[in-house]
Design an enzyme around this catalytic site. Structure first.
Site, PDB file in Angstrom:
ATOM      1  N   HIS A  12      39.659  37.707  29.919  1.00  0.00           N
ATOM      2  CA  HIS A  12      39.502  36.671  30.941  1.00  0.00           C
ATOM      3  C   HIS A  12      38.163  36.810  31.662  1.00  0.00           C
ATOM      4  O   HIS A  12      37.539  37.868  31.652  1.00  0.00           O
ATOM      5  CB  HIS A  12      40.653  36.710  31.968  1.00  0.00           C
ATOM      6  CG  HIS A  12      40.882  38.055  32.584  1.00  0.00           C
ATOM      7  ND1 HIS A  12      40.285  38.439  33.752  1.00  0.00           N
ATOM      8  CD2 HIS A  12      41.609  39.119  32.172  1.00  0.00           C
ATOM      9  CE1 HIS A  12      40.655  39.670  34.050  1.00  0.00           C
ATOM     10  NE2 HIS A  12      41.453  40.114  33.102  1.00  0.00           N
ATOM     11  N   HIS A 130      34.379  50.420  31.268  1.00  0.00           N
ATOM     12  CA  HIS A 130      34.760  49.270  32.098  1.00  0.00           C
ATOM     13  C   HIS A 130      34.899  49.646  33.578  1.00  0.00           C
ATOM     14  O   HIS A 130      34.373  48.952  34.461  1.00  0.00           O
ATOM     15  CB  HIS A 130      36.079  48.696  31.562  1.00  0.00           C
ATOM     16  CG  HIS A 130      36.516  47.454  32.248  1.00  0.00           C
ATOM     17  ND1 HIS A 130      35.799  46.280  32.183  1.00  0.00           N
ATOM     18  CD2 HIS A 130      37.600  47.186  33.018  1.00  0.00           C
ATOM     19  CE1 HIS A 130      36.427  45.342  32.886  1.00  0.00           C
ATOM     20  NE2 HIS A 130      37.528  45.860  33.407  1.00  0.00           N
ATOM     21  N   ASP A 329      37.131  40.757  36.633  1.00  0.00           N
ATOM     22  CA  ASP A 329      36.220  41.152  35.559  1.00  0.00           C
ATOM     23  C   ASP A 329      34.896  40.388  35.531  1.00  0.00           C
ATOM     24  O   ASP A 329      33.926  40.881  34.947  1.00  0.00           O
ATOM     25  CB  ASP A 329      36.926  41.049  34.205  1.00  0.00           C
ATOM     26  CG  ASP A 329      37.792  42.263  33.942  1.00  0.00           C
ATOM     27  OD1 ASP A 329      37.857  43.133  34.830  1.00  0.00           O
ATOM     28  OD2 ASP A 329      38.387  42.356  32.851  1.00  0.00           O
ATOM     29  N   ARG A 410      35.965  32.714  45.277  1.00  0.00           N
ATOM     30  CA  ARG A 410      36.110  31.933  46.509  1.00  0.00           C
ATOM     31  C   ARG A 410      34.916  31.012  46.750  1.00  0.00           C
ATOM     32  O   ARG A 410      33.773  31.369  46.442  1.00  0.00           O
ATOM     33  CB  ARG A 410      36.271  32.862  47.722  1.00  0.00           C
ATOM     34  CG  ARG A 410      37.416  33.838  47.613  1.00  0.00           C
ATOM     35  CD  ARG A 410      38.706  33.269  48.176  1.00  0.00           C
ATOM     36  NE  ARG A 410      39.251  32.178  47.402  1.00  0.00           N
ATOM     37  CZ  ARG A 410      40.155  32.304  46.432  1.00  0.00           C
ATOM     38  NH1 ARG A 410      40.618  33.472  46.119  1.00  0.00           N
ATOM     39  NH2 ARG A 410      40.600  31.256  45.797  1.00  0.00           N
ATOM     40  N   ALA A 411      35.211  29.841  47.332  1.00  0.00           N
ATOM     41  CA  ALA A 411      34.155  28.945  47.790  1.00  0.00           C
ATOM     42  C   ALA A 411      33.758  29.371  49.195  1.00  0.00           C
ATOM     43  O   ALA A 411      34.618  29.571  50.050  1.00  0.00           O
ATOM     44  CB  ALA A 411      34.656  27.514  47.796  1.00  0.00           C
ATOM     45  N   ARG A 441      50.865  27.866  49.415  1.00  0.00           N
ATOM     46  CA  ARG A 441      49.582  28.587  49.340  1.00  0.00           C
ATOM     47  C   ARG A 441      48.738  28.255  50.558  1.00  0.00           C
ATOM     48  O   ARG A 441      48.449  27.097  50.826  1.00  0.00           O
ATOM     49  CB  ARG A 441      48.851  28.222  48.054  1.00  0.00           C
ATOM     50  CG  ARG A 441      49.570  28.755  46.838  1.00  0.00           C
ATOM     51  CD  ARG A 441      48.868  28.366  45.585  1.00  0.00           C
ATOM     52  NE  ARG A 441      47.561  28.996  45.512  1.00  0.00           N
ATOM     53  CZ  ARG A 441      46.629  28.623  44.641  1.00  0.00           C
ATOM     54  NH1 ARG A 441      46.850  27.615  43.824  1.00  0.00           N
ATOM     55  NH2 ARG A 441      45.476  29.240  44.605  1.00  0.00           N
ATOM     56  N   ARG A 490      42.863  34.298  55.873  1.00  0.00           N
ATOM     57  CA  ARG A 490      41.927  34.933  54.922  1.00  0.00           C
ATOM     58  C   ARG A 490      40.522  34.437  55.280  1.00  0.00           C
ATOM     59  O   ARG A 490      40.015  33.491  54.697  1.00  0.00           O
ATOM     60  CB  ARG A 490      42.330  34.539  53.500  1.00  0.00           C
ATOM     61  CG  ARG A 490      41.545  35.188  52.401  1.00  0.00           C
ATOM     62  CD  ARG A 490      42.297  35.102  51.073  1.00  0.00           C
ATOM     63  NE  ARG A 490      42.880  33.795  50.812  1.00  0.00           N
ATOM     64  CZ  ARG A 490      42.221  32.727  50.374  1.00  0.00           C
ATOM     65  NH1 ARG A 490      40.937  32.803  50.141  1.00  0.00           N
ATOM     66  NH2 ARG A 490      42.843  31.588  50.152  1.00  0.00           N
ATOM     67  N   THR A 521      38.342  25.207  51.606  1.00  0.00           N
ATOM     68  CA  THR A 521      38.988  25.540  50.342  1.00  0.00           C
ATOM     69  C   THR A 521      38.049  25.170  49.203  1.00  0.00           C
ATOM     70  O   THR A 521      37.104  24.408  49.387  1.00  0.00           O
ATOM     71  CB  THR A 521      40.359  24.830  50.211  1.00  0.00           C
ATOM     72  OG1 THR A 521      40.988  25.248  48.997  1.00  0.00           O
ATOM     73  CG2 THR A 521      40.219  23.328  50.180  1.00  0.00           C
TER      74      THR A 521
HETATM   75 FE   LIG Z   1      38.717  45.054  35.004  1.00  0.00          FE
END
Ligand SMILES: [Fe+2]
Length: 558
Positions: A12, A130, A329, A410-411, A441, A490, A521
């Site tokens: 991903h 990693h 990642d 995030r924006a 949410r 947040r 958002t």
């Molecule tokens: Fe990772």
């Protein structure tokens, strides 16, 4: 030295970044350009964007650094887990491991794809462990000289949790808990059990958790008394053809995606979140103990759990606290690109990251050309920040497209949908008309940094929306649409020197309303990547219930 950092694992969030002489120039996730959320393909578009930004060709690169080891070690670790019985070997697991290995091996773990796409290069191909890449991405951007660095994610080639001691620009390994003993894997399994997409929708579980109540016992899946934690993987991973069978035996049937949320689901979300928080806290405590440092750096997908991060901060364990905003990642590209600095006993650079605006931008000409192409009526604004604040104070839901795109999930005021946080109905309005997403949410607030302390109990320097804080009880009714059911928010604290335009928008909104806070958002529809180009923004604007769009210095209204 010019280095390219890449995340490419076929799992991903593929991404790329470019670094010159230890200084990050540009970073972008493949999903933003390909428009495929969490795109796991080879990040050819992201790499092209990096090279274009730096004005270089592939042959001018000194190193191409991948944030993963080669295909071999991943496969070897999987085999070891099957042989030792740590993971059940069944047809599906065995086939997946083998296919992944063969595909990555065939591509020389990305090196061959790079040359095919960008031509021959003298650049050295480097494959960085990693978790080391994650650890560098946190430590080298923290600004802390001495630090306890914690990485927790689903998996690396062999790692699930690691602790590092950062000092004098070096990182010493302190502790490694191997995959599959993984908090990330634990959480993503419950994400799937609750009918959401694993490695993507963990936010939804975190948002749902406060609606649940204690009582569900998950100790047969994760033992929190075994320091710092022990995941009972064989209970989580199906041994037969029926996935999640062991969870179902204990917790009832998994939730069917898109079906109604029952109280049972809320309680399971509560328990999974609670277990994750305790495990993270245990690991952080251990990191402090083993390194002797109370300057905490976090990275890895588990560090996207802003609720847990908030609890760590509020517990007062850390003297200084930095969560690398692209903690998942996509962010390993940042760490991988700096790995060459460690050669020959070298030191990592240490420049604190104060913003996330590392992506592409579009000039006024490009924006106006897009508006003309679609034959839209638009006006040029004399003062976009002030005009936008005026619209927001009147209850308008506004698309806001400015400057360089954010790197990370995030924006932060470049590709944002903005609204008035004082309206208790605004959460529902934006949810139903614009985001088409789940009712539970929460939306996040952007504060003028100077005003954050008036509203928040803990933390006034939180620029990345990756650490939650409790809203002061007397202020919860002032900004109801950005205060979650448990009183948390947040936040993003915005500094005048860092993003003067967005800061001024919030300031102007504050002058008009007495509340220097904006609901912020990300500029995307449910299930889509955040917008990248003016065309993406225009398309999203007209596919949603947004009222107006301020794009560069242009205003488009419906
Ligand atoms: Fe990772």
């Amino acid at each position: 030295m010019l280095t390219l950092g890449i995340n490419y694992s076929q799992m991903h969030d593929s991404s790329a970044c470019i670094v010159r002489a230890g200084e990050l120039l540009f970073a972008v996730a493949e999903e933003r350009i390909s428009r495929l959320k969490h795109d796991a393909g080879f990040p050819k578009n992201a790499i092209r964007a990096c090279l274009d930004f730096a004005g270089v060709r592939a042959e001018q690169l000194d190193e191409v650094c991948f944030g993963w080891q080669t295909a071999g070690p991943v496969f070897r670790h999987d085999l070891k887990c099957y042989v030792t019985g740590k993971m059940p070997l069944n047809y599906l697991n065995g086939l997946n491991s083998t296919l992944h290995f063969l595909s990555m091996w065939h591509q020389q773990s990305g090196a061959k794809r790079f040359v095919q796409q960008f031509g021959p290069t003298k650049a050295k191909m480097r494959f960085v462990d990693h978790h080391l890449a994650h650890a560098i991405s946190a430590y080298a951007y923290s600004g802390f000289d001495d630090a306890a660095v914690v990485v927790m994610d689903g998996r690396g080639a062999w790692e699930a949790t690691t602790i590092w001691h950062g000092h004098n620009g070096r990182l010493d390994p302190v502790l490694m808990i191997p995959f599959p003993d993984s908090v990330g894997h634990f959480y993503s399994t419950f994400t799937e059990f609750l009918g959401f997409q694993p490695n993507s929708d963990e936010w939804k579980v975190m948002g749902l958790a406060p609606y649940g109540k204690p009582g569900v016992d998950l100790s047969s899946f994760m033992d929190l008394k075994a320091a710092p934690y022990r995941v009972h993987t064989r209970q989580l991973i199906a041994n037969g053809t029926k996935p999640l069978a062991r969870l179902s035996a204990l917790l009832g049937p998994p939730r069917v995606p898109e079906s109604e949320i029952e109280d049972r689901h809320k309680d399971i979300a509560y328990a999974a979140q609670d277990a994750c928080e305790i495990a993270m806290m245990n690991v952080v405590r251990m990191a402090i103990e083993k390194t002797g440092s109370r300057n905490i750096c976090l990275a890895g997908g588990v560090a996207l759990n802003s609720k847990a991060n908030g609890k760590i901060l509020a517990a007062g364990l850390a003297e200084k606290f930095f969560v690398q905003p692209a903690a998942s990642d996509d962010g390993v590209a940042l760490g991988a690109a700096l790995a060459p600095c460690l050669d020959n006993n070298g030191r990592l650079p240490n420049k604190p990251m104060r913003h996330g605006y590392w992506g592409p931008s579009f000039g006024e000409e490009a924006i106006e050309s897009a508006l003309r192409t679609y034959k839209l009526r638009y006006t040029r604004l004399a003062d976009p920040a002030s005009n936008a604040a005026e619209l927001l104070s009147k209850g308008i839901i506004l698309g806001w497209f400015q400057g360089r795109m954010e790197f990370g999930p995030r924006a932060l005021g470049s590709r944002s949908i903005l609204a008035d946080p004082r309206d208790p109905e605004m959460n529902a309005k934006v949810n139903n008309a614009v985001k088409f997403r789940e009712w539970w949410r929460p939306f996040a607030p952007s504060f003028k940094k100077e005003a954050a302390g008036e509203y928040l109990e803990s933390g006034t320097d939180l620029p990345f929306m990756i650490v939650t804080a409790q809203v002061r009880p007397e202020k919860r009714g002032v900004i109801p649409s950005v205060t979650h059911v448990d009183g948390s928010a947040r936040p993003q604290t915005v500094e005048k020197e860092i993003n003067p335009l967005y800061w001024r928008l919030i300031d102007e909104f504050g002058k008009r309303t007495g509340v220097p806070v904006i609901m912020n958002t990300s500029f995307n529809l449910r299930g889509e990547a955040i917008v990248h180009t003016p065309t993406d923004a225009i398309r999203t604007f007209f596919s949603s219930g947004m009222d107006a769009l301020v794009i560069g210095s242009f205003l488009v209204e419906k």
